[in-house]
Design an enzyme around this catalytic site. Structure first.
Site: not given
Length: 287
Positions: A74, A110
Protein backbone atom coordinates in the site's frame (compact mmCIF):
# COMPACT_ATOMS: atom_id res chain seq x y z
CA UNK A 1 -13.16 -3.34 -22.67
CA UNK A 2 -16.84 -2.47 -23.18
CA UNK A 3 -18.60 -0.18 -20.69
CA UNK A 4 -20.30 -3.22 -19.14
CA UNK A 5 -17.11 -5.31 -18.92
CA UNK A 6 -14.37 -4.84 -16.31
CA UNK A 7 -11.03 -6.43 -15.53
CA UNK A 8 -9.62 -5.66 -12.07
CA UNK A 9 -7.16 -7.28 -9.69
CA UNK A 10 -5.63 -7.35 -6.23
CA UNK A 11 -1.89 -6.96 -5.60
CA UNK A 12 -0.56 -8.21 -2.26
CA UNK A 13 1.04 -11.08 -0.40
CA UNK A 14 -0.80 -14.12 0.98
CA UNK A 15 -4.05 -13.00 -0.65
CA UNK A 16 -5.36 -16.46 -1.55
CA UNK A 17 -8.09 -16.30 1.13
CA UNK A 18 -9.20 -12.78 0.09
CA UNK A 19 -12.93 -12.32 -0.33
CA UNK A 20 -12.48 -9.29 -2.60
CA UNK A 21 -13.00 -11.28 -5.83
CA UNK A 22 -16.29 -12.74 -4.59
CA UNK A 23 -17.48 -9.41 -3.13
CA UNK A 24 -16.86 -7.51 -6.35
CA UNK A 25 -18.07 -10.23 -8.71
CA UNK A 26 -21.31 -10.85 -6.77
CA UNK A 27 -22.23 -7.18 -6.88
CA UNK A 28 -21.29 -6.98 -10.56
CA UNK A 29 -23.50 -10.00 -11.34
CA UNK A 30 -26.45 -8.30 -9.65
CA UNK A 31 -25.84 -5.24 -11.81
CA UNK A 32 -25.55 -7.25 -15.02
CA UNK A 33 -21.86 -6.55 -15.55
CA UNK A 34 -19.12 -8.80 -16.89
CA UNK A 35 -16.50 -8.47 -14.17
CA UNK A 36 -13.31 -10.47 -13.76
CA UNK A 37 -11.33 -10.01 -10.53
CA UNK A 38 -7.86 -11.57 -10.49
CA UNK A 39 -5.42 -12.15 -7.64
CA UNK A 40 -1.82 -11.00 -8.21
CA UNK A 41 0.04 -12.53 -5.26
CA UNK A 42 3.63 -11.31 -5.02
CA UNK A 43 4.49 -14.28 -2.80
CA UNK A 44 3.30 -16.77 -5.40
CA UNK A 45 5.04 -14.80 -8.15
CA UNK A 46 8.27 -14.53 -6.15
CA UNK A 47 8.24 -10.74 -6.57
CA UNK A 48 9.40 -8.45 -3.72
CA UNK A 49 7.16 -5.51 -2.65
CA UNK A 50 9.72 -3.11 -4.17
CA UNK A 51 8.57 -4.27 -7.62
CA UNK A 52 4.94 -3.32 -7.06
CA UNK A 53 5.32 -0.54 -9.63
CA UNK A 54 6.19 -3.05 -12.36
CA UNK A 55 3.02 -5.01 -11.62
CA UNK A 56 0.93 -1.84 -11.81
CA UNK A 57 2.45 -0.91 -15.16
CA UNK A 58 1.91 -4.44 -16.49
CA UNK A 59 -1.74 -4.40 -15.41
CA UNK A 60 -2.28 -1.05 -17.12
CA UNK A 61 -0.62 -2.33 -20.30
CA UNK A 62 -2.81 -5.47 -20.21
CA UNK A 63 -5.99 -3.41 -20.16
CA UNK A 64 -6.99 -3.62 -16.53
CA UNK A 65 -9.55 -1.03 -15.40
CA UNK A 66 -8.10 -0.87 -11.90
CA UNK A 67 -6.42 -2.63 -9.00
CA UNK A 68 -6.86 -3.05 -5.30
CA UNK A 69 -3.61 -3.03 -3.32
CA UNK A 70 -3.07 -4.63 0.07
CA UNK A 71 -0.29 -5.59 2.53
CA UNK A 72 2.64 -5.11 2.01
CA UNK A 73 2.25 -2.90 -1.07
CA UNK A 74 0.00 0.00 0.00
CA UNK A 75 2.91 2.37 0.57
CA UNK A 76 5.29 0.84 -2.00
CA UNK A 77 2.85 1.69 -4.80
CA UNK A 78 2.84 5.46 -4.10
CA UNK A 79 5.95 6.27 -6.14
CA UNK A 80 4.54 4.57 -9.23
CA UNK A 81 1.28 6.48 -9.65
CA UNK A 82 0.50 9.53 -11.78
CA UNK A 83 -1.80 11.19 -9.22
CA UNK A 84 -3.33 10.67 -5.80
CA UNK A 85 -6.75 11.52 -4.42
CA UNK A 86 -6.59 14.01 -1.54
CA UNK A 87 -7.35 11.24 0.96
CA UNK A 88 -4.67 8.89 -0.40
CA UNK A 89 -2.16 11.73 -0.32
CA UNK A 90 -3.05 12.59 3.28
CA UNK A 91 -2.79 8.95 4.32
CA UNK A 92 0.39 8.12 2.45
CA UNK A 93 -1.17 4.80 1.47
CA UNK A 94 -3.16 3.53 -1.50
CA UNK A 95 -5.49 0.54 -1.64
CA UNK A 96 -7.24 1.33 -4.94
CA UNK A 97 -5.72 2.28 -8.30
CA UNK A 98 -7.92 3.39 -11.19
CA UNK A 99 -6.57 3.53 -14.74
CA UNK A 100 -7.95 6.55 -16.59
CA UNK A 101 -6.71 7.50 -20.04
CA UNK A 102 -3.39 5.74 -19.54
CA UNK A 103 -2.85 7.34 -16.11
CA UNK A 104 -2.78 5.49 -12.79
CA UNK A 105 -4.72 7.33 -10.06
CA UNK A 106 -4.36 6.23 -6.43
CA UNK A 107 -7.23 6.27 -3.95
CA UNK A 108 -7.80 5.00 -0.41
CA UNK A 109 -11.11 3.42 0.55
CA UNK A 110 -9.83 1.89 3.81
CA UNK A 111 -10.43 5.08 5.82
CA UNK A 112 -13.97 5.60 4.56
CA UNK A 113 -14.63 1.88 4.92
CA UNK A 114 -13.55 1.79 8.56
CA UNK A 115 -15.41 5.01 9.41
CA UNK A 116 -18.67 3.70 7.93
CA UNK A 117 -18.29 0.35 9.69
CA UNK A 118 -17.47 1.99 13.03
CA UNK A 119 -20.43 4.38 12.84
CA UNK A 120 -22.71 1.43 12.10
CA UNK A 121 -21.28 -1.08 14.58
CA UNK A 122 -20.18 1.04 17.56
CA UNK A 123 -22.32 4.18 17.25
CA UNK A 124 -22.22 5.06 20.97
CA UNK A 125 -18.55 4.29 21.63
CA UNK A 126 -16.59 6.79 23.74
CA UNK A 127 -13.66 8.25 21.82
CA UNK A 128 -11.80 10.33 24.40
CA UNK A 129 -8.77 8.01 24.53
CA UNK A 130 -8.15 5.37 21.88
CA UNK A 131 -5.20 2.99 21.54
CA UNK A 132 -4.30 1.63 18.10
CA UNK A 133 -1.96 -1.25 17.36
CA UNK A 134 -0.33 -0.97 13.93
CA UNK A 135 0.92 2.01 11.92
CA UNK A 136 1.20 0.50 8.44
CA UNK A 137 -1.07 1.18 5.47
CA UNK A 138 -4.25 -0.03 7.15
CA UNK A 139 -3.18 1.63 10.40
CA UNK A 140 -2.79 5.03 8.73
CA UNK A 141 -6.29 4.74 7.24
CA UNK A 142 -7.88 3.66 10.53
CA UNK A 143 -6.09 6.43 12.47
CA UNK A 144 -7.38 9.09 10.10
CA UNK A 145 -10.88 7.66 10.33
CA UNK A 146 -10.81 7.65 14.14
CA UNK A 147 -9.67 11.26 14.37
CA UNK A 148 -12.20 12.32 11.73
CA UNK A 149 -14.87 10.55 13.82
CA UNK A 150 -13.86 12.72 16.78
CA UNK A 151 -11.31 10.72 18.77
CA UNK A 152 -9.84 13.06 21.37
CA UNK A 153 -6.42 11.44 21.64
CA UNK A 154 -5.11 8.51 19.65
CA UNK A 155 -2.04 6.60 20.81
CA UNK A 156 -0.34 4.49 18.15
CA UNK A 157 1.94 1.52 18.89
CA UNK A 158 3.86 -0.46 16.29
CA UNK A 159 6.64 -3.03 16.15
CA UNK A 160 8.55 -0.33 14.23
CA UNK A 161 8.67 2.65 16.65
CA UNK A 162 9.79 5.05 13.92
CA UNK A 163 6.73 4.18 11.83
CA UNK A 164 4.42 4.88 14.77
CA UNK A 165 6.18 8.19 15.45
CA UNK A 166 5.94 9.23 11.79
CA UNK A 167 2.22 8.45 11.68
CA UNK A 168 1.56 10.37 14.91
CA UNK A 169 3.47 13.39 13.57
CA UNK A 170 1.50 13.30 10.32
CA UNK A 171 -1.80 13.05 12.21
CA UNK A 172 -0.94 16.01 14.44
CA UNK A 173 -0.01 18.05 11.38
CA UNK A 174 -3.38 17.31 9.77
CA UNK A 175 -5.73 17.24 12.76
CA UNK A 176 -4.00 19.57 15.21
CA UNK A 177 -1.27 19.22 17.85
CA UNK A 178 -1.84 16.76 20.65
CA UNK A 179 -4.46 14.64 18.87
CA UNK A 180 -2.06 11.74 18.32
CA UNK A 181 0.97 10.25 20.05
CA UNK A 182 3.27 7.29 19.58
CA UNK A 183 4.09 4.96 22.46
CA UNK A 184 6.43 2.04 22.97
CA UNK A 185 4.89 -1.43 22.83
CA UNK A 186 6.46 -2.02 26.24
CA UNK A 187 4.03 0.59 27.60
CA UNK A 188 0.94 -1.13 26.22
CA UNK A 189 -0.41 -2.02 29.67
CA UNK A 190 -0.33 1.59 30.85
CA UNK A 191 -1.97 2.74 27.62
CA UNK A 192 -4.87 0.28 27.64
CA UNK A 193 -5.80 0.53 31.31
CA UNK A 194 -7.19 4.05 30.89
CA UNK A 195 -8.35 3.80 27.28
CA UNK A 196 -11.93 3.89 26.02
CA UNK A 197 -11.18 1.74 23.02
CA UNK A 198 -8.62 -0.44 21.27
CA UNK A 199 -8.16 -1.02 17.54
CA UNK A 200 -6.09 -3.81 16.04
CA UNK A 201 -4.70 -2.63 12.69
CA UNK A 202 -2.00 -5.31 12.52
CA UNK A 203 -2.15 -8.62 10.59
CA UNK A 204 -2.16 -10.57 13.87
CA UNK A 205 -5.35 -12.59 14.01
CA UNK A 206 -5.37 -13.47 10.31
CA UNK A 207 -5.38 -17.15 9.40
CA UNK A 208 -1.70 -16.84 8.43
CA UNK A 209 -0.83 -14.85 11.59
CA UNK A 210 -2.93 -16.40 14.38
CA UNK A 211 -2.98 -15.22 17.96
CA UNK A 212 -3.59 -12.09 19.98
CA UNK A 213 -1.90 -8.73 19.25
CA UNK A 214 -1.65 -8.00 22.99
CA UNK A 215 -1.81 -9.97 26.26
CA UNK A 216 -5.38 -11.07 26.99
CA UNK A 217 -5.21 -9.80 30.56
CA UNK A 218 -4.97 -6.21 29.29
CA UNK A 219 -8.53 -6.37 27.97
CA UNK A 220 -11.22 -5.14 30.37
CA UNK A 221 -15.00 -4.67 30.13
CA UNK A 222 -14.70 -0.87 29.98
CA UNK A 223 -12.90 -1.14 26.63
CA UNK A 224 -14.50 -1.38 23.21
CA UNK A 225 -12.44 -3.42 20.75
CA UNK A 226 -12.35 -3.00 16.97
CA UNK A 227 -10.64 -5.26 14.45
CA UNK A 228 -9.57 -4.77 10.82
CA UNK A 229 -8.89 -8.48 10.15
CA UNK A 230 -11.91 -10.25 8.60
CA UNK A 231 -10.52 -13.72 7.82
CA UNK A 232 -11.56 -15.16 10.20
CA UNK A 233 -14.44 -12.82 11.01
CA UNK A 234 -14.21 -13.76 14.69
CA UNK A 235 -10.53 -13.37 15.44
CA UNK A 236 -9.04 -14.50 18.74
CA UNK A 237 -9.09 -10.83 19.82
CA UNK A 238 -12.79 -10.37 19.03
CA UNK A 239 -13.72 -13.67 20.66
CA UNK A 240 -11.68 -12.95 23.80
CA UNK A 241 -13.03 -9.40 24.10
CA UNK A 242 -16.64 -10.52 23.65
CA UNK A 243 -16.22 -13.14 26.37
CA UNK A 244 -15.14 -10.35 28.73
CA UNK A 245 -18.19 -8.24 27.88
CA UNK A 246 -16.39 -5.69 25.69
CA UNK A 247 -18.37 -4.08 22.87
CA UNK A 248 -16.69 -5.38 19.70
CA UNK A 249 -16.48 -4.59 16.00
CA UNK A 250 -15.20 -7.26 13.61
CA UNK A 251 -13.43 -6.47 10.36
CA UNK A 252 -16.28 -7.53 8.08
CA UNK A 253 -17.93 -4.14 7.85
CA UNK A 254 -14.71 -2.38 6.87
CA UNK A 255 -14.08 -5.03 4.20
CA UNK A 256 -17.57 -4.62 2.74
CA UNK A 257 -17.60 -0.81 2.78
CA UNK A 258 -14.09 -0.45 1.31
CA UNK A 259 -14.99 -2.97 -1.41
CA UNK A 260 -18.16 -1.01 -2.20
CA UNK A 261 -16.18 2.24 -2.44
CA UNK A 262 -13.61 0.57 -4.73
CA UNK A 263 -16.38 -0.92 -6.90
CA UNK A 264 -17.82 2.58 -7.33
CA UNK A 265 -14.40 3.93 -8.39
CA UNK A 266 -13.82 1.09 -10.87
CA UNK A 267 -17.26 1.13 -12.51
CA UNK A 268 -18.83 4.53 -11.84
CA UNK A 269 -21.88 2.62 -10.63
CA UNK A 270 -23.51 2.75 -7.20
CA UNK A 271 -23.07 -0.49 -5.23
CA UNK A 272 -25.67 -1.83 -2.82
CA UNK A 273 -23.68 -1.76 0.42
CA UNK A 274 -26.41 -3.53 2.39
CA UNK A 275 -26.19 -6.48 0.03
CA UNK A 276 -22.39 -6.43 0.19
CA UNK A 277 -22.56 -6.55 4.00
CA UNK A 278 -24.80 -9.61 3.64
CA UNK A 279 -22.25 -11.07 1.21
CA UNK A 280 -19.47 -10.71 3.79
CA UNK A 281 -21.54 -12.52 6.42
CA UNK A 282 -22.42 -15.25 3.91
CA UNK A 283 -18.91 -15.69 2.55
CA UNK A 284 -17.18 -15.75 5.94
CA UNK A 285 -19.67 -18.29 7.34
CA UNK A 286 -19.07 -20.50 4.31
CA UNK A 287 -15.29 -20.61 4.81
Amino acid sequence: MSPDSYLVGLIGSGIGPSLSPALHEREADRQGLRYLYRLIDIGTLGVPPERTGELVRSARDMGYDGLNVTHPCKQQVLAHLDALSPQAEALGAVNTVVFEGGRAIGHNTDATGFAASFARGLPDARLDRVVQLGAGGAGAAVAHALLALGAGRLTVLDVLPDRAAALAASLNHQFGPGRAAAADLLDIAAQTVSADGLVNATPIGMAAHPGLPLPADLLHPGLWVAEVVYRPLETTLVRTARALGCPTLDGGGMAAYQAADSFRLFTGREPDTARMLDDIADLTSAH
